[in-house]
Write a protein that holds these residues in place. Structure first.
Motif, PDB file in Angstrom:
ATOM      1  N   MET A   2       0.827  -1.206   0.000  1.00  0.00           N
ATOM      2  CA  MET A   2       0.000   0.000   0.000  1.00  0.00           C
ATOM      3  C   MET A   2       0.863   1.259   0.000  1.00  0.00           C
ATOM      4  SD  MET A   2      -3.018   1.350  -0.018  1.00  0.00           S
ATOM      5  CE  MET A   2      -4.211   0.182   0.529  1.00  0.00           C
ATOM      6  N   GLU A   3       1.968   1.221   0.708  1.00  0.00           N
ATOM      7  CA  GLU A   3       2.852   2.391   0.781  1.00  0.00           C
ATOM      8  C   GLU A   3       3.481   2.697  -0.574  1.00  0.00           C
ATOM      9  OE1 GLU A   3       3.232   4.409   3.422  1.00  0.00           O
ATOM     10  OE2 GLU A   3       1.763   3.167   4.470  1.00  0.00           O
ATOM     11  N   GLU A   4       3.814   1.651  -1.314  1.00  0.00           N
ATOM     12  CA  GLU A   4       4.509   1.837  -2.589  1.00  0.00           C
ATOM     13  C   GLU A   4       3.568   2.099  -3.752  1.00  0.00           C
ATOM     14  OE1 GLU A   4       7.447  -1.123  -3.480  1.00  0.00           O
ATOM     15  OE2 GLU A   4       7.889  -1.370  -1.352  1.00  0.00           O
ATOM     16  N   ASP A   5       2.433   1.392  -3.790  1.00  0.00           N
ATOM     17  CA  ASP A   5       1.535   1.519  -4.944  1.00  0.00           C
ATOM     18  C   ASP A   5       0.105   1.166  -4.527  1.00  0.00           C
ATOM     19  OD1 ASP A   5       0.170   1.359  -7.381  1.00  0.00           O
ATOM     20  OD2 ASP A   5       1.956   0.668  -8.435  1.00  0.00           O
ATOM     21  N   ALA A   6      -0.673   2.182  -4.199  1.00  0.00           N
ATOM     22  CA  ALA A   6      -2.047   1.975  -3.724  1.00  0.00           C
ATOM     23  C   ALA A   6      -2.922   1.346  -4.801  1.00  0.00           C
ATOM     24  CB  ALA A   6      -2.640   3.301  -3.261  1.00  0.00           C
ATOM     25  N   SER A   9      -2.204  -2.304  -5.042  1.00  0.00           N
ATOM     26  CA  SER A   9      -2.755  -2.966  -3.856  1.00  0.00           C
ATOM     27  C   SER A   9      -4.236  -3.253  -4.034  1.00  0.00           C
ATOM     28  CB  SER A   9      -2.553  -2.091  -2.613  1.00  0.00           C
ATOM     29  OG  SER A   9      -1.196  -1.938  -2.336  1.00  0.00           O
ATOM     30  N   GLY A  93      -4.584   7.489  -4.544  1.00  0.00           N
ATOM     31  CA  GLY A  93      -3.529   7.516  -3.553  1.00  0.00           C
ATOM     32  C   GLY A  93      -3.851   6.567  -2.418  1.00  0.00           C
ATOM     33  N   LYS A  94      -2.923   6.475  -1.511  1.00  0.00           N
ATOM     34  CA  LYS A  94      -3.056   5.552  -0.380  1.00  0.00           C
ATOM     35  C   LYS A  94      -4.297   5.855   0.448  1.00  0.00           C
ATOM     36  CE  LYS A  94      -0.661   6.026   3.351  1.00  0.00           C
ATOM     37  NZ  LYS A  94       0.344   6.132   4.388  1.00  0.00           N
ATOM     38  N   ASP A  95      -4.532   7.105   0.754  1.00  0.00           N
ATOM     39  CA  ASP A  95      -5.668   7.459   1.610  1.00  0.00           C
ATOM     40  C   ASP A  95      -6.999   7.070   0.980  1.00  0.00           C
ATOM     41  OD1 ASP A  95      -3.960   8.472   3.513  1.00  0.00           O
ATOM     42  OD2 ASP A  95      -4.126  10.542   2.811  1.00  0.00           O
ATOM     43  N   LYS A  98      -7.140   2.872   0.706  1.00  0.00           N
ATOM     44  CA  LYS A  98      -6.972   2.034   1.895  1.00  0.00           C
ATOM     45  C   LYS A  98      -8.259   1.323   2.321  1.00  0.00           C
ATOM     46  CE  LYS A  98      -5.319   2.088   6.638  1.00  0.00           C
ATOM     47  NZ  LYS A  98      -4.747   2.880   7.715  1.00  0.00           N
TER      48      LYS A  98
END
Length: 138
Positions: A2-6, A9, A93-95, A98
């Protein structure tokens, strides 16, 4: 991941869901495996899996797919993002990704737990249900 590529993921979480739900439908379904696999050949999207589950699993197990997947709405949101990502209509993005990744992974776990409670190991060889031979009387 998740940190590298949302985006990746999310796509992997949906791939895992599809693999899981397809195997569960085959294992828990009522029709012969070959017939279920034909139904699944053109099955893409959470709503289509829900329909095949209703035809194959619900009659015997009395539980619909949105009843097994405890966050059905979250899964649908994840699937919608997957669709936009695959077709290049969006990025994320990650947010943003997630919660959707978590929903998809929980959906897979819900199905695994349901299969396990019905004595099916989705990682093992699936049970084979064959067509019954029809005898004709002339």
């Amino acid at each position: 991941m998740m940190e590298e590529d949302a985006s990746l993921s999310l796509l992997l979480a949906i791939i895992h869901f599809e693999w899981t739900v397809r195997r569960a439908i085959i294992a828990l379904g009522t029709s012969p495996n070959v017939e279920i696999r034909k139904k699944l050949r053109d099955c893409h999207g959470a709503e289509k899996y829900k329909a095949v589950w209703k035809d194959e699993v619900f009659p015997q197990k009395n539980k619909r797919l949105p009843e097994v997947v405890t966050d059905w709405e979250g899964l649908l949101k994840a699937w919608s993002l997957r669709h936009r990502l695959i077709h290049g209509a969006s990025s994320c993005g990650k947010d943003y990704a997630k919660d959707k990744v978590i929903s998809a992974l929980h959906a897979s776990k819900d199905i695994r737990d349901f299969a396990s409670s019905n004595k099916v190991d989705l990682d093992a060889r699936l049970p084979v249900k064959k067509k019954k031979l029809e005898l004709s009387v002339d």
